[in-house]
Design a protein around this motif. Structure first.
Motif, mmCIF file in Angstrom:
data_model
loop_
_atom_site.group_PDB
_atom_site.id
_atom_site.type_symbol
_atom_site.label_atom_id
_atom_site.label_comp_id
_atom_site.label_asym_id
_atom_site.label_seq_id
_atom_site.Cartn_x
_atom_site.Cartn_y
_atom_site.Cartn_z
ATOM 1 N N GLY A 17 -37.371 -41.876 -34.641
ATOM 2 C CA GLY A 17 -37.173 -41.772 -33.026
ATOM 3 C C GLY A 17 -37.248 -43.137 -32.541
ATOM 4 O O GLY A 17 -37.795 -44.156 -33.135
ATOM 5 N N ASP A 18 -36.896 -43.409 -31.240
ATOM 6 C CA ASP A 18 -36.902 -44.358 -30.502
ATOM 7 C C ASP A 18 -37.455 -44.267 -29.115
ATOM 8 O O ASP A 18 -36.951 -43.481 -28.322
ATOM 9 C CB ASP A 18 -35.479 -45.003 -30.065
ATOM 10 C CG ASP A 18 -35.519 -46.047 -29.302
ATOM 11 O OD1 ASP A 18 -36.411 -46.899 -28.984
ATOM 12 O OD2 ASP A 18 -34.403 -46.806 -29.070
ATOM 13 N N HIS A 19 -38.988 -44.712 -28.998
ATOM 14 C CA HIS A 19 -39.584 -44.379 -27.929
ATOM 15 C C HIS A 19 -39.167 -45.217 -26.614
ATOM 16 O O HIS A 19 -39.280 -44.928 -25.308
ATOM 17 C CB HIS A 19 -40.999 -44.874 -28.095
ATOM 18 C CG HIS A 19 -41.246 -46.282 -27.903
ATOM 19 N ND1 HIS A 19 -41.643 -47.031 -26.937
ATOM 20 C CD2 HIS A 19 -40.809 -47.280 -29.178
ATOM 21 C CE1 HIS A 19 -41.698 -48.427 -27.308
ATOM 22 N NE2 HIS A 19 -41.144 -48.609 -28.508
ATOM 23 N N THR A 20 -38.094 -46.123 -26.752
ATOM 24 C CA THR A 20 -37.708 -46.964 -25.616
ATOM 25 C C THR A 20 -36.767 -45.976 -24.625
ATOM 26 O O THR A 20 -36.443 -46.172 -23.453
ATOM 27 C CB THR A 20 -36.827 -48.046 -25.799
ATOM 28 O OG1 THR A 20 -35.556 -47.890 -26.615
ATOM 29 C CG2 THR A 20 -37.819 -49.104 -26.731
ATOM 30 N N LYS A 21 -36.279 -44.862 -25.442
ATOM 31 C CA LYS A 21 -35.459 -44.014 -24.576
ATOM 32 C C LYS A 21 -36.358 -43.050 -23.649
ATOM 33 O O LYS A 21 -35.822 -42.366 -22.986
ATOM 34 C CB LYS A 21 -34.576 -43.159 -25.633
ATOM 35 C CG LYS A 21 -33.581 -43.977 -26.173
ATOM 36 C CD LYS A 21 -32.603 -43.149 -27.054
ATOM 37 C CE LYS A 21 -31.627 -44.069 -27.799
ATOM 38 N NZ LYS A 21 -31.411 -43.289 -29.110
ATOM 39 N N VAL A 22 -37.587 -42.857 -24.039
ATOM 40 C CA VAL A 22 -38.455 -42.156 -23.473
ATOM 41 C C VAL A 22 -39.507 -42.827 -22.335
ATOM 42 O O VAL A 22 -39.799 -42.212 -21.372
ATOM 43 C CB VAL A 22 -39.389 -41.293 -24.319
ATOM 44 C CG1 VAL A 22 -40.474 -40.598 -23.761
ATOM 45 C CG2 VAL A 22 -38.646 -40.776 -25.516
ATOM 46 N N ASP A 28 -37.056 -39.035 -30.871
ATOM 47 C CA ASP A 28 -37.550 -39.884 -29.862
ATOM 48 C C ASP A 28 -38.872 -39.626 -29.325
ATOM 49 O O ASP A 28 -39.746 -40.319 -29.007
ATOM 50 C CB ASP A 28 -36.651 -39.952 -28.740
ATOM 51 C CG ASP A 28 -35.101 -40.658 -29.268
ATOM 52 O OD1 ASP A 28 -35.227 -41.241 -30.540
ATOM 53 O OD2 ASP A 28 -34.194 -40.381 -28.799
ATOM 54 N N THR A 49 -41.961 -31.118 -29.956
ATOM 55 C CA THR A 49 -40.604 -31.197 -30.521
ATOM 56 C C THR A 49 -40.878 -29.733 -31.473
ATOM 57 O O THR A 49 -39.787 -29.751 -32.358
ATOM 58 C CB THR A 49 -40.911 -32.346 -31.615
ATOM 59 O OG1 THR A 49 -42.075 -31.990 -32.631
ATOM 60 C CG2 THR A 49 -41.326 -33.671 -30.909
ATOM 61 N N VAL A 98 -32.504 -37.404 -24.865
ATOM 62 C CA VAL A 98 -33.491 -37.990 -26.025
ATOM 63 C C VAL A 98 -33.696 -36.749 -27.062
ATOM 64 O O VAL A 98 -33.427 -35.360 -26.742
ATOM 65 C CB VAL A 98 -35.077 -38.161 -25.195
ATOM 66 C CG1 VAL A 98 -35.072 -39.151 -24.382
ATOM 67 C CG2 VAL A 98 -35.610 -36.978 -24.874
ATOM 68 N N SER A 99 -33.837 -37.411 -28.285
ATOM 69 C CA SER A 99 -34.110 -36.428 -29.312
ATOM 70 C C SER A 99 -35.431 -35.967 -29.615
ATOM 71 O O SER A 99 -36.289 -36.404 -28.968
ATOM 72 C CB SER A 99 -33.343 -37.080 -30.601
ATOM 73 O OG SER A 99 -34.345 -37.937 -31.038
ATOM 74 N N ASN A 109 -41.504 -40.245 -31.745
ATOM 75 C CA ASN A 109 -41.979 -41.610 -31.691
ATOM 76 C C ASN A 109 -42.748 -42.230 -30.288
ATOM 77 O O ASN A 109 -43.789 -42.850 -30.539
ATOM 78 C CB ASN A 109 -40.631 -42.381 -31.943
ATOM 79 C CG ASN A 109 -41.055 -43.978 -32.179
ATOM 80 O OD1 ASN A 109 -41.004 -44.738 -30.993
ATOM 81 N ND2 ASN A 109 -41.194 -44.200 -33.230
ATOM 82 N N ALA A 110 -42.325 -41.556 -29.209
ATOM 83 C CA ALA A 110 -42.988 -41.854 -27.895
ATOM 84 C C ALA A 110 -44.382 -41.701 -28.011
ATOM 85 O O ALA A 110 -45.167 -42.180 -27.717
ATOM 86 C CB ALA A 110 -42.156 -41.327 -26.878
#
Ligand code: ADP
Length: 365
Positions: A238-243, A285, A223, A281-282, A288-289
């Motif tokens: 962030g949202d780990h489910t996108k990764v 994300d 990052t 993904v950001s 978070n992952a």
């Protein structure tokens, strides 16, 4: 007349792979006679430490962790918690020197790998001898010390059996006055896992090199962030489910036969081989992952250790948990979920300071 400062038992230091933790006991019951006799340098150092909360560019005092009105070796006073990056050791020694430390003949109790690595520098720069203690011995001594001096040291998260614990499980005080046996998971740069049956009866049963240092290192690479605080903050958004690749990404829903819910991570970072997913993904994300990957791995190893040793209480400590409620809640949920409610994740307020506290109380014996 007792020279209470003769050996300077008032510091405990834990020089870790990433952070150096210093606890300082400030006696508050100093008599006028003692004050008269106190060396000026010591008085100045005491004032410097207790009147400031930042030291040099990178030293911090965690004022929220200060323990007031505690008694050590018959003296009443306050315990202060100070930390700085171990990479700043040279500057720390220069600062200590500038405050006159080198003019005192002192011994300080120290633990952590740095107590070995920096021993010569301490002697050379500030005329300080290090009395070295083993870090795991000190860790356990420190936990017992904190537990006996602070009735609200230990806590857990409510409703850890439901997913909602991850977002809003409330912190509750846990009575840890009868601690044994417990599994102790120390998440520092790396991770050590101990089984503790009594104050002098423990063994190191496992560990992993995927720890707080891994989270910070990977997060900085992925990052471009610079600090732990920034990494955790990013992860919060962030949202780990996108990764990650989830069970539902593979099954379209739950894997019912073995009771694996659709939202479970099947493969950490498992979507990042695909270019279009990569571009969607950001930074948050990815942060978070990374946090979820490292935390779940630690939780999974801790769970296996607890089940093997048939111990129900699993205590998590170490500075990886500093300002990091996401990981604590995730660990609480994971322990409960994977053990079907038999294991309990516990946390301690002074997180990363137990090694240093354990050193301070070595002089207590
Ligand atoms: P060690 O004794 O190995 O230094 P700590 O218990 O002090 O272990 O934990 C170090 C870990 O804590 C780091 O790897 C990082 O994940 C986390 N951490 C928390 N706060 C900071 C900080 N201010 N700077 C660097 N790392 C931090």
């Amino acid at each position: 007349i007792v020279d209470v400062y003769a050996t300077m038992p008032w510091f405990g230091m834990d020089i870790g792979g990433t952070l150096t933790k210093l606890v300082y006991f400030e006696p508050k019951d100093i008599t006028p006679d003692e004050l008269d006799q106190e060396a000026e340098i010591l008085r100045n150092i005491r004032r410097y430490l207790t009147k400031n909360s930042a030291y040099g560019k990178t030293g911090h005092r965690d004022t929220h962790l200060q323990m007031d009105d505690i008694t050590i070796r018959g003296r009443r006073g306050s315990l202060h918690c100070i930390r700085f990056p171990t990479s700043e050791m040279v500057n720390f020694l220069l600062l200590a020197k500038s405050k006159g430390m080198a003019e005192l003949v002192t011994t300080v109790c120290a633990t952590g790998g740095g107590a070995f690595k920096f021993e010569k520098e301490f002697k050379k720069e500030v005329n300080m001898r290090l009395a070295k203690f083993d870090e795991l011995d000190a860790l356990i001594k420190g936990i017992l010390f904190a537990e006996t001096h602070n009735p609200t040291e230990c806590y857990y998260f409510e409703n850890s059996s439901s997913m909602s614990c991850i977002s809003k499980g409330e912190k509750k005080v846990y009575d840890f006055s009868q601690p044994y046996p417990f599994i102790l998971v120390n998440v520092g740069s790396g991770v050590s896992i101990l089984a503790v049956w009594g104050p002098d009866n423990y063994k190191r049963i496992s560990g992993t090199s995927l720890g707080g240092g891994t989270f910070l290192g990977l997060c900085c690479l992925l990052t471009g962030c610079d600090t732990f605080e920034e990494a955790v903050e990013l992860a919060t958004e962030g949202d780990h489910t996108k990764v990650d690749k989830l069970v539902r990404d593979i099954y379209g829903g739950d894997y019912e036969r073995f009771g694996l819910p659709g939202e479970l991570v099947a493969a950490s970072f498992g979507q990042m081989n695909l270019k279009d997913k990569q571009s969607s993904v950001s930074r948050a994300d990815l942060a978070n992952a990374t946090l979820v990957t490292i935390t779940n791995n630690i939780g999974s190893i801790a769970k296996m250790c607890a089940i093997n040793e048939k111990i129900e209480k699993v205590v998590f400590v170490g500075n990886f948990l500093r300002v990091n409620p996401i990981s604590m809640r995730l660990l609480a949920y994971a322990m409960d979920y994977w053990s079907k409610g038999t294991l309990k994740a516990l946390f301690l307020e002074h997180e990363g300071y137990f090694g240093a506290m354990g050193c301070l109380c070595q002089f207590n014996n």
